[in-house]
Design a protein around this motif. Structure first.
Motif, PDB file in Angstrom:
ATOM      1  N   GLY A   1     101.083  36.276  44.209  1.00 18.98           N
ATOM      2  CA  GLY A   1     102.528  36.458  44.717  1.00 18.98           C
ATOM      3  C   GLY A   1     102.237  35.576  43.257  1.00 18.98           C
ATOM      4  O   GLY A   1     101.393  34.523  42.801  1.00 18.98           O
ATOM      5  N   PRO A   2     103.458  35.686  42.408  1.00 16.90           N
ATOM      6  CA  PRO A   2     104.643  36.293  42.637  1.00 16.90           C
ATOM      7  C   PRO A   2     104.467  37.651  41.557  1.00 16.90           C
ATOM      8  O   PRO A   2     104.975  38.594  41.990  1.00 16.90           O
ATOM      9  N   SER A   3     103.265  37.895  41.178  1.00 17.08           N
ATOM     10  CA  SER A   3     103.464  38.838  39.941  1.00 17.08           C
ATOM     11  C   SER A   3     102.199  39.175  39.958  1.00 17.08           C
ATOM     12  O   SER A   3     102.128  40.083  39.079  1.00 17.08           O
TER      13      SER A   3
ATOM     14  N   SER B   1     104.372  30.345  38.611  1.00 18.35           N
ATOM     15  CA  SER B   1     104.698  29.874  40.017  1.00 18.35           C
ATOM     16  C   SER B   1     106.467  31.018  40.163  1.00 18.35           C
ATOM     17  O   SER B   1     106.837  32.066  39.672  1.00 18.35           O
ATOM     18  N   ASP B   2     107.135  30.811  41.537  1.00 18.73           N
ATOM     19  CA  ASP B   2     107.824  31.278  41.519  1.00 18.73           C
ATOM     20  C   ASP B   2     109.231  31.268  41.168  1.00 18.73           C
ATOM     21  O   ASP B   2     109.969  32.101  40.441  1.00 18.73           O
ATOM     22  N   ASP B   3     109.793  30.234  39.891  1.00 19.82           N
ATOM     23  CA  ASP B   3     110.603  29.762  39.156  1.00 19.82           C
ATOM     24  C   ASP B   3     110.073  30.265  37.720  1.00 19.82           C
ATOM     25  O   ASP B   3     110.908  30.165  37.070  1.00 19.82           O
TER      26      ASP B   3
ATOM     27  N   ARG C   1      99.003  28.470  45.274  1.00 18.88           N
ATOM     28  CA  ARG C   1     100.011  29.144  46.748  1.00 18.88           C
ATOM     29  C   ARG C   1      98.719  29.890  48.154  1.00 18.88           C
ATOM     30  O   ARG C   1      97.895  29.141  47.779  1.00 18.88           O
TER      31      ARG C   1
ATOM     32  N   ASP D   1     102.925  35.248  51.869  1.00 20.62           N
ATOM     33  CA  ASP D   1     102.112  35.325  50.516  1.00 20.62           C
ATOM     34  C   ASP D   1     103.817  33.752  50.523  1.00 20.62           C
ATOM     35  O   ASP D   1     105.100  33.693  50.118  1.00 20.62           O
ATOM     36  N   GLN D   2     102.881  32.741  49.600  1.00 19.90           N
ATOM     37  CA  GLN D   2     103.818  31.517  49.935  1.00 19.90           C
ATOM     38  C   GLN D   2     103.314  30.656  49.094  1.00 19.90           C
ATOM     39  O   GLN D   2     102.011  29.764  48.114  1.00 19.90           O
ATOM     40  N   GLU D   3     103.757  30.520  47.949  1.00 21.80           N
ATOM     41  CA  GLU D   3     104.015  28.962  47.035  1.00 21.80           C
ATOM     42  C   GLU D   3     104.121  27.541  47.791  1.00 21.80           C
ATOM     43  O   GLU D   3     105.020  27.535  47.735  1.00 21.80           O
TER      44      GLU D   3
ATOM     45  N   SER E   1      97.797  31.145  41.244  1.00 26.48           N
ATOM     46  CA  SER E   1      98.492  32.342  40.673  1.00 26.48           C
ATOM     47  C   SER E   1      98.243  31.806  39.009  1.00 26.48           C
ATOM     48  O   SER E   1      98.790  30.236  38.820  1.00 26.48           O
TER      49      SER E   1
ATOM     50  N   SER F   1     100.853  27.950  39.632  1.00 25.52           N
ATOM     51  CA  SER F   1     100.622  27.329  41.179  1.00 25.52           C
ATOM     52  C   SER F   1     100.272  27.790  41.989  1.00 25.52           C
ATOM     53  O   SER F   1      99.072  29.017  42.221  1.00 25.52           O
TER      54      SER F   1
END
Length: 319
Positions: free
Chosen positions: A129-131, A200-202, A210, A225-227, A197, A208
Motif C-alpha cells: 500500500g497505499p498504491s 506514502s499515505d499523503d 511500511r 497495511d500501516q505506514e 512503498s 515510505s
C-alpha cells in the motif's frame, strides 16, 4: 558704517565623496545580505539533516524492539513445541480459512521461521500500500513472535497458549489449556513484515517505510497495511546466522532469502535505512555513492540523504 561679517560659505559632498560613500554602503549591505543568506542556508541544511536523523531514529525505534522480541512465544522460545504451527506451503488449513492467510497460505503460522525476508523485492501476496507500488530493489523483513504482555482469550486474532513445556495456537477464543499464573499464559501472535512503498499515505512519489501486520478485526484476524514513516527510500537487511544452532553468535551475515541449512539459527539482524528529504534542495546535488548491504547506489539528484545502520541481537535464540 561698520560692515557685518560675511557668513561662511557652506559646502556639501563632492561627487567623488558621495560615490565613495555609496560604494562603502553597498559593500556593507552586500556583506550583511551574504551573511544572512549563508546563515539561512546553513540553518536550512541543519534543519534538513535533523529531520532525516529524527526520521531514521523513529524508524529504528519501531523495528529494533520487534527484532529483539522475535522467537518469543510466551513462556517458551522453541517453536518446535508449539502445536498448530505450519509451513507456508502446507495450504490454508492450520486454523481454517480466514483473512490471516491474505499474505500467503499459512504465512502467519510459520512460527519456526521467526525471522525471514526477501532480497531486493516484495514477495507477499497481499498488495503493497497505499498504491500497490513497492519500492524496487528494497528488501523486506518478517518477524514472528508473541505479544510482550499476556492477554485474555479473544476470537478476533490468533493466540498462543503456552506453558514451560508446550504451546498451542488457537483463534476461536477458547484456550486449549488452563491459565495458571507463572505456569501458563495466553499471548497474541504478532506477525510484522517491514518493506518500503514507492508512495506514502499523503503523497505519491514520496517513499515510505511500511509494514503488513496481523491485527484483530471484527471479522477475525487479518493483515493490515500501516505506514510507519515517510521518507525512507531504501531498506536493506542481512541476517546474522549461527550454523551450529547452539552457540548464539553470528558466524556470518547473509541476504534475507538465503536458504539456510537445517538447524541454523538467526541470532542477529543487520539493518540499513536510507532516509531521503521530502523535497530537492536548490543548488545541491547528491553525487555520493552509497555502498550498503548488497546495494551500490549513486542518486545524482537534489535530495539530501542520510544512511543509518544498526546490528540488532535476537534475545530469544535457543543458543
Amino acid at each position: 558704517m561698520s560692515s557685518r561679517p560675511r557668513a561662511p560659505r557652506q559646502r556639501g559632498f563632492s561627487m567623488i565623496e558621495l560615490m565613495v560613500a555609496l560604494v562603502i554602503g553597498m559593500v556593507l549591505i552586500g556583506g550583511a545580505v551574504y551573511v544572512y543568506a549563508q546563515s539561512r542556508s546553513s540553518y536550512g541544511v541543519n534543519e534538513s539533516v535533523a529531520r532525516l536523523q529524527e526520521s531514521g531514529r523513529y524508524a529504528m525505534s519501531v523495528i529494533e524492539p520487534d527484532i529483539r522480541m522475535s522467537s518469543f512465544y510466551g513462556l517458551m522460545n522453541d517453536p518446535e513445541l508449539i502445536v498448530g504451527r505450519a509451513a507456508q506451503d502446507e495450504g490454508a488449513s492450520a486454523l481454517g480459512t480466514n483473512n490471516a492467510h491474505e499474505c500467503g497460505d499459512n504465512f502467519a503460522l510459520d512460527l519456526y521461521t521467526t525471522v525471514e525476508g526477501s532480497d531486493n523485492e516484495y514477495t507477499l501476496e497481499c498488495a503493497a500500500g497505499p498504491s500497490g507500488n513497492e519500492q524496487p530493489e528494497a528488501d523486506t523483513l518478517t518477524i514472528r513472535r508473541a505479544s510482550a504482555n499476556a492477554t485474555a482469550e479473544s476470537d478476533e486474532t490468533i493466540q498462543i497458549w503456552s506453558s514451560r513445556t508446550l504451546g498451542r495456537l488457537f483463534s476461536d477464543g477458547a484456550a486449549p489449556g488452563a491459565v495458571v499464573a507463572g505456569s501458563s499464559q495466553i499471548n497474541d501472535l504478532i506477525v510484522n513484515t517491514y518493506y518500503v512503498s514507492a508512495d506514502s499515505d499523503d503523497r505519491a512519489g514520496m517513499p515510505s517505510l511500511r509494514r503488513q501486520s496481523l491485527v484483530p478485526t471484527g471479522a477475525g484476524p487479518d493483515f493490515q497495511d500501516q505506514e510507519i514513516i515517510p521518507g525512507v527510500e531504501d531498506f536493506q537487511v542481512q541476517l546474522g546466522v549461527d550454523p551450529s544452532g547452539v552457540a548464539g553468535d553470528a558466524v556470518r551475515y547473509v541476504d534475507p532469502d538465503t536458504v539456510l541449512p537445517l538447524g541454523t539459527q538467526v541470532v542477529s539482524v543487520r539493518v540499513w535505512l536510507l532516509i531521503r528529504a521530502e523535497a530537492p534542495e536548490v543548488g545541491f546535488v547528491d553525487g555520493r555513492t552509497y555502498t550498503y548491504g548488497n546495494r551500490i547506489y549513486t542518486p545524482n539528484d537534489g535530495f539530501r540523504r542520510l544512511l543509518l545502520t544498526r546490528t540488532i541481537q535476537v534475545r530469544n535464540s535457543l543458543g
